[in-house]
Design a protein around this motif. Sequence first.
Motif, PDB file in Angstrom:
ATOM      1  N   ARG A  57       0.827  -1.208   0.000  1.00  0.00           N
ATOM      2  CA  ARG A  57       0.000   0.000   0.000  1.00  0.00           C
ATOM      3  C   ARG A  57       0.854   1.248   0.000  1.00  0.00           C
ATOM      4  O   ARG A  57       0.598   2.209  -0.720  1.00  0.00           O
ATOM      5  N   GLY A  58       1.893   1.219   0.841  1.00  0.00           N
ATOM      6  CA  GLY A  58       2.753   2.380   0.954  1.00  0.00           C
ATOM      7  C   GLY A  58       3.365   2.722  -0.390  1.00  0.00           C
ATOM      8  O   GLY A  58       3.484   3.886  -0.769  1.00  0.00           O
ATOM      9  N   LEU A  59       3.715   1.678  -1.114  1.00  0.00           N
ATOM     10  CA  LEU A  59       4.329   1.870  -2.416  1.00  0.00           C
ATOM     11  C   LEU A  59       3.399   2.663  -3.338  1.00  0.00           C
ATOM     12  O   LEU A  59       3.830   3.488  -4.131  1.00  0.00           O
ATOM     13  N   LYS A 109       2.739   7.023   1.141  1.00  0.00           N
ATOM     14  CA  LYS A 109       2.805   7.507   2.517  1.00  0.00           C
ATOM     15  C   LYS A 109       2.568   6.362   3.483  1.00  0.00           C
ATOM     16  O   LYS A 109       1.968   5.347   3.134  1.00  0.00           O
ATOM     17  N   SER A 110       3.036   6.555   4.683  1.00  0.00           N
ATOM     18  CA  SER A 110       3.027   5.462   5.639  1.00  0.00           C
ATOM     19  C   SER A 110       2.034   5.681   6.768  1.00  0.00           C
ATOM     20  O   SER A 110       1.807   4.812   7.585  1.00  0.00           O
ATOM     21  N   ASP A 111       1.453   6.865   6.813  1.00  0.00           N
ATOM     22  CA  ASP A 111       0.619   7.231   7.951  1.00  0.00           C
ATOM     23  C   ASP A 111       1.380   7.032   9.257  1.00  0.00           C
ATOM     24  O   ASP A 111       0.829   6.602  10.264  1.00  0.00           O
ATOM     25  N   THR A 112       2.638   7.308   9.198  1.00  0.00           N
ATOM     26  CA  THR A 112       3.479   7.200  10.386  1.00  0.00           C
ATOM     27  C   THR A 112       4.275   8.488  10.551  1.00  0.00           C
ATOM     28  O   THR A 112       4.773   9.040   9.569  1.00  0.00           O
ATOM     29  N   GLN A 133      10.103   5.888   5.440  1.00  0.00           N
ATOM     30  CA  GLN A 133       9.027   6.644   4.788  1.00  0.00           C
ATOM     31  C   GLN A 133       8.024   7.293   5.730  1.00  0.00           C
ATOM     32  O   GLN A 133       6.838   7.340   5.423  1.00  0.00           O
TER      33      GLN A 133
END
Lengths: 334, 334
Positions: free
Chosen positions: A53-55, A59-62, A116
């Motif tokens: 998903r991040g790819l 974004k990582s939502d982190t 990321q």
Amino acid sequence: MKSTIRDVAKYANVSISTVSRVMNAPDTVVEEKRVKVLEAIEVLQYQPNGFARGLIYKKSDTLGVMIPDIENPYYAGLIRGMQDAAVMLNHSLMICNTDRDKKRTIAYVQTFFEKQVDGIIFTSDSLHEEYYEEMQRYRLPFVLASTNAPEYDIPSVDIDDEQGAYEAVKHLIELGHRRIGMISFPLGHTISGEPRYAGYKKALLEFGIVHNTDEIEFAEHRFEHAYEASERLFARCSELTAIFAASDEFAMGVISYLRDHGKSVPDRMSVIGFDNIRMAQMFIPKLTTIDQPTYDIGYRSVEKLHELITNGEVAVLREKLPHQLVIRESTRMI
Amino acid sequence: MKSTIRDVAKYANVSISTVSRVMNAPDTVVEEKRVKVLEAIEVLQYQPNGFARGLIYKKSDTLGVMIPDIENPYYAGLIRGMQDAAVMLNHSLMICNTDRDKKRTIAYVQTFFEKQVDGIIFTSDSLHEEYYEEMQRYRLPFVLASTNAPEYDIPSVDIDDEQGAYEAVKHLIELGHRRIGMISFPLGHTISGEPRYAGYKKALLEFGIVHNTDEIEFAEHRFEHAYEASERLFARCSELTAIFAASDEFAMGVISYLRDHGKSVPDRMSVIGFDNIRMAQMFIPKLTTIDQPTYDIGYRSVEKLHELITNGEVAVLREKLPHQLVIRESTRMI
DNA sequence: ACCTTTTCTGAAAACCTTTTCTGAAAACCT
DNA sequence: AGGTTTTCAGAAAAGGTTTTCAGAAAAGGT
């Protein structure tokens, strides 16, 4: 092995696109297939892979968080606020304890970047040029929590340190004290050093008390250092009746020193702290102090970072949250 | 935009495979190209994308950590130890504050799973069945830090609570105390409740002191609760001369209560704590307590988790680290 | 009954890396 | 010089998801 979208698709006899749709836009897929997919997901314990998903979403939502010294209870409140805001925004926090070590801090910026994170929150401590450049290098959005950087245009949320210090010392003066010492952070490399010292001077000046540079002593960040600084200060100045400590931890150090030398607080000496950490009300005597809204600072700082990430800019650059004088037991009328 | 391996390849006039090789096996590529690539990397500020890597390596080099209450200073030491171990292993930590909230805890396990953490460290708090099942569901490797689960075979690192409590109470007895009360954690849902209570009873029994269930009072985890519990306890039992508090925070609560009611510690009452948090030596009086090697517990627990992740198993399942009686000022001879 | 629109689905590309496989060039041997 | 081995580099597949595109089926309109 972890099951993938492919497994779910096979199990439910549909294409992977359909599975994806069931998760992201359920109403675009007909009921019959939807329930089959949902069932397959349940059976296979499917959970989408964050890497994949991040790819795609980039974004990582982190969010990364830098804490100078996690053993300092001041940061606990900050972290709670950040965490709660993060939960609200469906984000996670990656926290790192820098121990105020430059190498480690910079290494962590790199790690954050590689992993990321969407942005970084930098707490306390002054923002060294190196850090700033590192952040620029990676073009990572970041905000400053409980500190600020006058020389750069970086979003920050903290309090008005000078005003807080001013009010603390004013309180002492209104209690009748005239010989007021200070245990300060070092002036150079620390962010709240200067403004709190300035607030102290301002209050003295305003009430016509001559400021004697003898009456200030410096300590690094911890209790022990404040204890030692007290020793130096009281050896030099014996007529002090009150102390403004630049942090609650310092105040506790001062009070411990005094107690070890037979002077009780507030009977023989008034001591006011700064921060209002949780310990301030547990300590004996309970500390009079300047309350910092640490939880709110933490909360606001992640909100602000999120704003910066999504909008590319921030409505108000430097945000000052309200502080408050909290009168407890460590100060009294002379 | 962030530069990718493709950009570097183009800039250096090589294929992406070569760039990858320069990063992962530099000696397999001829010098001339290697320097070109390195140069390109420098110019373009290239840093490999963690998502793409994660997809291939199937791991994130990130560990999840559950903390019940980050404002409790006990956890600060734990976190420092974990962090240092993580740095040594080139891993990152994702810390979450559960506030002892079941929903939140479970939600976090899911988040951790989706973000592909390699494993989870669960601190303190007893491992509810739900949590255990959730972990099983996702087949996430996890270890318990500063707690353990007698009913499951899960790697853990903590101390011998019963023995620690026993030594604390023995210390009180050796000081001549015979009427010793206790402020305990609730017995049911808390992990150190039972064993510390057992240690208390064991010490009394060993010295032939009759254990009166009146002389124990319960509190949740915080200072305030211990303060209130003291009120109840002392209202009931007026002849107590010493208190065994199940945590330093409790000890501080007890001492504050006593002080507010004109009884000084240790003159009128001896109080011993448990944990040896940093505040224990800052408090007035400095607390006599049982030292827990929090830093080491944290450090070992990530080492253990790493062992579990890489080997699929762990050499020693339940690890007990040494504790130690630390005598300071809050206890004295009767 | 025929044509147009809508609904729904699957194939395929894209995201960025690592790694295997293959082939070309270089080095080595007799 | 001719053949064999080694070194090196690129093409392509794989990893798991989302999303665009196109096409099939269903629904709607006359």
